[in-house]
Design a protein around this motif. Sequence first.
Motif, PDB file in Angstrom:
ATOM      1  N   ARG A1425       0.835  -1.201   0.000  1.00 56.80           N
ATOM      2  CA  ARG A1425       0.000   0.000   0.000  1.00 56.80           C
ATOM      3  C   ARG A1425       0.866   1.247   0.000  1.00 56.80           C
ATOM      4  NH1 ARG A1425      -4.523  -1.078   4.696  1.00 56.80           N
ATOM      5  NH2 ARG A1425      -5.263  -3.130   3.973  1.00 56.80           N
ATOM      6  N   SER A1426       0.318   2.282  -0.647  1.00 53.03           N
ATOM      7  CA  SER A1426       1.026   3.567  -0.608  1.00 53.03           C
ATOM      8  C   SER A1426       0.722   4.247   0.727  1.00 53.03           C
ATOM      9  CB  SER A1426       0.580   4.446  -1.776  1.00 53.03           C
ATOM     10  OG  SER A1426      -0.823   4.682  -1.715  1.00 53.03           O
ATOM     11  N   LEU A1427       1.522   5.248   1.038  1.00 58.38           N
ATOM     12  CA  LEU A1427       1.442   5.896   2.346  1.00 58.38           C
ATOM     13  C   LEU A1427       1.381   7.405   2.154  1.00 58.38           C
ATOM     14  CD1 LEU A1427       1.704   5.500   5.495  1.00 58.38           C
ATOM     15  CD2 LEU A1427       4.151   5.884   5.163  1.00 58.38           C
ATOM     16  N   HIS A1428       0.385   8.022   2.811  1.00 57.07           N
ATOM     17  CA  HIS A1428       0.345   9.490   2.813  1.00 57.07           C
ATOM     18  C   HIS A1428       1.271   9.939   3.925  1.00 57.07           C
ATOM     19  CE1 HIS A1428      -0.910  13.619   3.020  1.00 57.07           C
ATOM     20  NE2 HIS A1428      -1.679  13.445   1.920  1.00 57.07           N
ATOM     21  N   TYR A1429       2.499  10.268   3.526  1.00 54.35           N
ATOM     22  CA  TYR A1429       3.571  10.428   4.505  1.00 54.35           C
ATOM     23  C   TYR A1429       3.294  11.547   5.501  1.00 54.35           C
ATOM     24  CZ  TYR A1429       8.287  10.720   6.398  1.00 54.35           C
ATOM     25  OH  TYR A1429       9.380  10.738   7.249  1.00 54.35           O
ATOM     26  N   GLY A1430       2.793  12.681   5.031  1.00 52.80           N
ATOM     27  CA  GLY A1430       2.591  13.833   5.916  1.00 52.80           C
ATOM     28  C   GLY A1430       1.582  13.533   7.015  1.00 52.80           C
ATOM     29  N   GLU A1431       0.423  12.997   6.629  1.00 47.97           N
ATOM     30  CA  GLU A1431      -0.590  12.671   7.630  1.00 47.97           C
ATOM     31  C   GLU A1431      -0.078  11.611   8.601  1.00 47.97           C
ATOM     32  OE1 GLU A1431      -4.161  11.494   5.778  1.00 47.97           O
ATOM     33  OE2 GLU A1431      -4.492  13.399   4.727  1.00 47.97           O
ATOM     34  N   PHE A1432       0.618  10.616   8.037  1.00 47.51           N
ATOM     35  CA  PHE A1432       1.155   9.540   8.882  1.00 47.51           C
ATOM     36  C   PHE A1432       2.118  10.107   9.923  1.00 47.51           C
ATOM     37  CE2 PHE A1432       4.592   6.447   9.581  1.00 47.51           C
ATOM     38  CZ  PHE A1432       3.865   5.423  10.164  1.00 47.51           C
ATOM     39  N   MET A1433       3.029  10.977   9.501  1.00 51.64           N
ATOM     40  CA  MET A1433       4.018  11.530  10.424  1.00 51.64           C
ATOM     41  C   MET A1433       3.368  12.439  11.454  1.00 51.64           C
ATOM     42  SD  MET A1433       6.862  10.162   9.856  1.00 51.64           S
ATOM     43  CE  MET A1433       7.820  11.222  10.929  1.00 51.64           C
ATOM     44  N   ASN A1434       2.334  13.142  11.057  1.00 46.97           N
ATOM     45  CA  ASN A1434       1.607  13.999  12.011  1.00 46.97           C
ATOM     46  C   ASN A1434       1.045  13.153  13.146  1.00 46.97           C
ATOM     47  OD1 ASN A1434       0.309  16.248  13.134  1.00 46.97           O
ATOM     48  ND2 ASN A1434      -1.567  15.834  11.978  1.00 46.97           N
ATOM     49  N   ASP A1435       0.418  12.025  12.793  1.00 50.44           N
ATOM     50  CA  ASP A1435      -0.156  11.150  13.815  1.00 50.44           C
ATOM     51  C   ASP A1435       0.936  10.476  14.658  1.00 50.44           C
ATOM     52  OD1 ASP A1435      -2.660  11.770  12.899  1.00 50.44           O
ATOM     53  OD2 ASP A1435      -2.811  10.024  11.584  1.00 50.44           O
ATOM     54  N   VAL A1436       2.036  10.089  14.006  1.00 49.95           N
ATOM     55  CA  VAL A1436       3.131   9.457  14.742  1.00 49.95           C
ATOM     56  C   VAL A1436       3.694  10.422  15.776  1.00 49.95           C
ATOM     57  CG1 VAL A1436       5.513   8.643  14.536  1.00 49.95           C
ATOM     58  CG2 VAL A1436       3.782   7.799  12.953  1.00 49.95           C
ATOM     59  N   CYS A1437       3.927  11.658  15.371  1.00 48.00           N
ATOM     60  CA  CYS A1437       4.510  12.644  16.295  1.00 48.00           C
ATOM     61  C   CYS A1437       3.556  12.940  17.458  1.00 48.00           C
ATOM     62  CB  CYS A1437       4.846  13.932  15.543  1.00 48.00           C
ATOM     63  SG  CYS A1437       6.206  13.712  14.366  1.00 48.00           S
ATOM     64  N   LYS A1438       2.271  12.914  17.159  1.00 49.18           N
ATOM     65  CA  LYS A1438       1.293  13.142  18.237  1.00 49.18           C
ATOM     66  C   LYS A1438       1.427  12.061  19.300  1.00 49.18           C
ATOM     67  CE  LYS A1438      -2.855  14.141  16.920  1.00 49.18           C
ATOM     68  NZ  LYS A1438      -4.227  13.972  16.352  1.00 49.18           N
ATOM     69  N   HIS A1439       1.503  10.785  18.874  1.00 49.14           N
ATOM     70  CA  HIS A1439       1.653   9.694  19.831  1.00 49.14           C
ATOM     71  C   HIS A1439       2.989   9.769  20.557  1.00 49.14           C
ATOM     72  CE1 HIS A1439      -1.993   7.469  18.974  1.00 49.14           C
ATOM     73  NE2 HIS A1439      -1.765   7.548  17.652  1.00 49.14           N
ATOM     74  N   LEU A1440       4.043  10.128  19.846  1.00 49.26           N
ATOM     75  CA  LEU A1440       5.357  10.214  20.469  1.00 49.26           C
ATOM     76  C   LEU A1440       5.379  11.247  21.575  1.00 49.26           C
ATOM     77  CD1 LEU A1440       7.791   9.932  17.399  1.00 49.26           C
ATOM     78  CD2 LEU A1440       7.539   8.292  19.264  1.00 49.26           C
ATOM     79  N   MET A1441       4.821  12.410  21.321  1.00 52.77           N
ATOM     80  CA  MET A1441       4.862  13.478  22.313  1.00 52.77           C
ATOM     81  C   MET A1441       3.893  13.227  23.467  1.00 52.77           C
ATOM     82  SD  MET A1441       7.285  15.485  21.543  1.00 52.77           S
ATOM     83  CE  MET A1441       8.071  13.922  21.225  1.00 52.77           C
ATOM     84  N   GLN A1442       2.848  12.461  23.202  1.00 56.65           N
ATOM     85  CA  GLN A1442       1.942  12.110  24.306  1.00 56.65           C
ATOM     86  C   GLN A1442       2.566  11.084  25.243  1.00 56.65           C
ATOM     87  OE1 GLN A1442      -1.612  10.777  22.361  1.00 56.65           O
ATOM     88  NE2 GLN A1442      -2.355  12.846  21.862  1.00 56.65           N
ATOM     89  N   ASN A1443       3.366  10.188  24.675  1.00 54.61           N
ATOM     90  CA  ASN A1443       3.913   9.104  25.479  1.00 54.61           C
ATOM     91  C   ASN A1443       5.377   9.304  25.878  1.00 54.61           C
ATOM     92  OD1 ASN A1443       1.801   6.675  25.439  1.00 54.61           O
ATOM     93  ND2 ASN A1443       1.733   7.681  23.427  1.00 54.61           N
ATOM     94  N   TYR A1444       6.134  10.013  25.065  1.00 52.89           N
ATOM     95  CA  TYR A1444       7.564  10.184  25.349  1.00 52.89           C
ATOM     96  C   TYR A1444       7.965  11.652  25.189  1.00 52.89           C
ATOM     97  CZ  TYR A1444       7.128   5.261  24.063  1.00 52.89           C
ATOM     98  OH  TYR A1444       6.725   3.952  23.952  1.00 52.89           O
TER      99      TYR A1444
END
Length: 1498
Positions: A1425-1444
Amino acid sequence: MDATTDKDPLVQEQIYNALCYLGDSEPEEILNSCDEYLRQHDKLAYPLRVIILKAMEAVLTNNIDYLDKSTAKIVIFLASNEMTKSKEIIYDWQQAASNVLVAAGRRFINKVMEEVLTKFQPGILPHYFIVQTFANLSVSNVFGMVPFLNSILGTMLPMLGMAKQDHMKCVFCYALQHFSESIQEYLANLDKAPDPTVRKDTFSNEIFNAYDVLFNIWLQSREAKLRFAVVKALGPMSHLMPSEKLEEQLPRLVPGILALYKKHVEAFYVTKSLCQILEASVNFGSRTLDTQLDALLSTLHPQICAPVESSVPLSLKNHNEVLRCFTVLACTFPDRLLGFLLPKLESHNERIRVGTLIIMRDQLPPAAQLYPCRVPVKRAVVQVISAMAHHGYLEQTGGEVMIEYIVHQCALPPDTQPRKQTPEADDLTSDSVQNISINTLFLISTTVDRMDAVLWPYLLEFVTPIQFTGALTPLCRSLMHLATKKQEEGESASLIHYDTHANLPLPCALMARLLIVSSQPYLGDGRGAAALRLLNVLHLNIHPMLGELWNKKIPPLVEHLEANTEKSLSPKEWEDKLLLFLRETLTAISDNTWISQFSAEMCKQLNSYNCFPSEKNFLYKCIGTALGVCSNKDVVQKQLQELLETARYQEEAEREGLASGFGICAINHLDETLAKLEDFVKSDVFKKSVGLFSIFKDRSDNEAEKIKSTLILCYGYVARYAPKELVLSRIEADILRNVFQYFDTRDLTLKLCLIRSISMISQAISDSAQSDAFVFSRKAELLAQMLEFIKTEPLDLLRTPIRQRAMISCTYLVILEPPLSEPDHVELIDTCLSSVLALPPLDVLKERDGHVPDALWDGSCLNSLASIRLRAVDCAYYLLCIQLCYEGFAHNYRDERVERLKDLKKGLEDPDFTILFNTCYNIVIGKRLPPDQLMSLLLMMFEGLADPDQNCSRAAAVMINAILKERGGVLLEKVPVIMALIHSKLQEVDEEHLRKAAQQTVYILASQHRTAVVSSLLGSSLPFDSHTCAMWKALAMEPALTSQILELLLDKMNRDVPYKENKSFLLGSTSERIATPLPFAATCALHEIMSAPESGAAVLGLYPHLFVALLLRVSCTVGVQLPKNLQSKERKSASWSQAPRNLEPCSCAVEALRAMLTQGGSDEAVKSVGSAGGWELMKSLERHHDGIALLARAMAKHAGPKLPLIVKNLFPMLNSMYDSQRITTTAFFAELLNSSVVSDLILLESMMDNMTGRQKDPCTLVRMLALRGLGNISSGSPDKVRKHGAQLLASMVNGMDDKDDPDNLVALEAMSSLSKLLDHVEERDIHSMLLHIAIRIRPFFDNENHQLRTSSIILFGNLTKFSAGNCEDVFFEQILNGLVTLLLHLQDPKPEVIKACKFALRMCGPNMGCEGLCDMFLNHLHEDRSLHYGEFMNDVCKHLMQNYPEMLNRLISTNLFYFKSNWVDIRAAAPMFIGFLVLHVDEEHCKQVDLDQLLSCE
């Protein structure tokens, strides 16, 4: 713990003891309490913190095995913080914290290293105690720490230049010292190490680079403490330095160390370091150490001479270290050392003399033993020992070593090589050393009274060992003198107390040894008399009952020796005297236990005399004598059984001795002896086992015949020695019944033994008082057998003594009852006379062949006209008659062979061609042509091959082959001429019958002179024409000959180098390899022979050898050019009847290999390789190993049973001098390991070990293929991966650490193979290496090579499977370190890298402790599958900053690195990543962001 604030030392000590006591009961609770207390009381003064930390160390040390990892992690984190809290050095506090880490590291080394490595960053000078902790950890946990040292050294080396303060330099020296010692200990115990592939060169370069700084810069410091630290480190480091670098440094290093004696008051550490440097230099055979010897000796000698001061603690240690230095030097330079020391003995200074003698006593004998060829050294050593004995030094500890050295020199063998006579000649021989040693031993035994206590009874230890046989005479003389002195002191003084001298030989061993050597009394300067005299004086120590008897018997024996010489003494008479003496001695002892022990001891000594056949023969007779006296029948039978089981039947003297021993034993134990021989006959020793493994169990036929021969001799000697009144009744019932089983034999030894045995049996009957009344019923059978032996002897040869001995045996048989009949008498006499009178005179035996003239045989005997055929025979008849007249025979003399020609004329009248050919053949067979005329006849026959009359040409061919078959053996020198004639006639006449006849001719010649035929054919021009090919194919007609020809060609192919470098290219950038002619021609010949279908049986018999040789030939010809003289012929036809043949060397080798496989029954393998394009790949320089892999795969599938021998023959090629052969062999093995057949054939372990050994190969491709093979075990034998997991993982890690791998090919293969192995290894095996692997592969994530990026990232993902349990926290840190890289490489330009990143992130998700992130990775990162990189990274960073959120600064710093990435998409993704992180972080943690740093990276 609150009470620690009390300043009373007693109170503090009680607190410490209380904490330790409680800690032994509840270790985890106490450790947690200490941790909590220290964290809560951050301001607690450091002396009080030290008390608690010391208590924690004690609790850890005593209870380390019972702690869980959570408690250990808490303690490690606390100790690390306590140790580095202050940047200033507060020794007690930080040392206590460091000790806690070291105590924890004994079990939790990975957790300790994980924590401490975070404070050991490249480019930043570490805390003092970080380095010291590393050093102490390497000592306390060698196996756990050494795997980390490679990376630690890599980080530490740049820091050496950053260290400006002396205390930091000192701690680096301390670390290098202990690192080096730990590495040496690890290498010395590789069998116990977790990674047995670690080698010295893993660390050599780093250690040398550190040495460069320490020796050239830091050692020059004025600060004594720093110089002290440097010198302590240099010693251990020298053992790890590259040998060539250490050799280069020695001229500066040794003087530099010696100069420190002037700067240091305490010399011990300087001497210890110097000794280690000397040992390292000697170990690799340094050549420059010789130049430093004078300075070393001059500096070290005064330290030995100086008195040892007990008030100085290290004075004695320094004294011992100096002696160690002398030991090292003495083993390498004994002559130079002796030349230095001897003049010192002349000194007037007593201290110098004493010190010199101390060195000589401790060092010279062992050193001189190492250099037996240096005669002047030995002589000087012996002289020094003599001086030391006279001064009382040998009475001290170590004196016995000196005595042993003297005895060794007494035992030196005499020089056998003639030497040039010069005035100094005596000084150059080992004889002179022996003579001086003998005189010295006797002098110190007789003139130095104080030596009695040293020599008696110590010298007796040297009597029985066989290596001191040469010294027996001087030993016996010295011992006799010492024993006589002891007897004069009284009986109690002369008795030996064996309980206090455990190494002395037992009385029975001494008696056996001295008696046996007396059997050869004049060897060794009269050892017989000396041994007997010593026996006499030792009688009390041998047995108390022997004094009177020996005083009476031994002097006459000695007198007998002195009255004779070696030439006049009768050996048999002397042996009889000794055996009588032994029998009387044992009778006097009359103690069955002692006699049994004595016989057992003699049996033990048998193997010692394997190189002394005469003495061993006599020893057997002594054993027989002892058993004869022994009344214990069980002991007798047991010893006889042992003799039969242990005898070396191949040796003639041993067969004789064993048989004699049995015969002598039978004097008193006839029944037991015959019973034991009967048991032996019925035993399995002559029976052949059946079954799969019988080939390994059966004795060879030759050995079986020798055993039978011995058995027959035993029966003969039993009959000879046994009491005649008893043996008569046993001869036919027990003896001959077994002897008759073995008459049907062709073995010469067995025949001779049968004849001798029959002679002895006949003599025994004849010597009996009852012989007249004894009717020998089997006499006729035995006579018939003797006559049969005589008749089978050739009448024209006299090569064996069978004829003579059989006749002698007949003379003994004839006189026995019953008498022979008249016809039997006649037959006996007739047979004997015929056998003797038919023999030609001796001078004629050498030249039996007569001389006949050239018989001009041509095809006339098969002419189409009968009249011509008959006249041709008549001509031959008359020529031979004329020759007989010339030889002196009468005119009317008729020679049988000549007359036979008339009988053959009838056959020539018959028109049937078959009868004509047979007649012609018979004519040729009847000739007695001398060798010098054969060639003339053959030349005529070869001319007849071109006769237009077909019958004549065929007759010529028949006669050529008949002549060669009959007389070809004498034509060795003419083989090239004959082969050339055959080739020319094949070119001249094109007839099928001629071609077949010529092939038959080649075959006949080859069966007689295969080497000459092969050499002649190999001299044919290349490419071989059709006629030469036909001649080669003739050698495939008969399997036995074909096998020999193939072996010969293999030898020719392998004898010369496969190619030579073209010198005209050597000055350029490349060189051209030119095939050497002989191996090239042999390869083409092999192809021709093996292309004939008849060669199949021979090829099958030599399958493994042919396959290996041709495979290696293919490997050595890849890219090799034809010789210049053949390049112009490459496209030409081999003959007008054949298509153009490819002469390219590699193609020829490949074709030969294909033909070999086809004829060897592996045509399926040939097809399989061909369909995959493997044969063409083998010829490619770049893809050769891929072609070999296809071949190995086909062999595993279609020729599995043949692989064991192929693999065995290929193993040595892994060490070939040619890179190409090692590449081919490794590639073949690597692919075999991909198949289960390797495990099925029990080849896995040996192949795996050999693949592991290739990791140090100088060729990068070999190392890569070796790792590929080890990785292939995961698919070929996955069940074996668990068993060998640790070894396989260690090999992969070493591959990733390969320093001689500029293109990272080895590392790439290591990572790929490791990924395959991970599915099958045990978790415990990977856990110890998990952190190291993760750290090592991290740099490859950003490598320019996309394959490296892909493999390393996939491997990282696979590693996460093992992160649970003890490694969870460790690996979580590595996931965080690699997270940014993996997320950014989702924008990698290579799709395979993106897929790898998706895989790795999906694998990492469950280990990150964040369910949201895990779900995102699993749901969005699908490979297809292709990946919408910008949206994916936005969500990843949100989880990272919430947890770490605390990781913000770390994540930003990592992203900044990619601002300068070579890949545009990744450069763009990095700032976006940072933006999303800042967007989602809360205000409290937002303060972590360093805006200046961000702006500076724009």
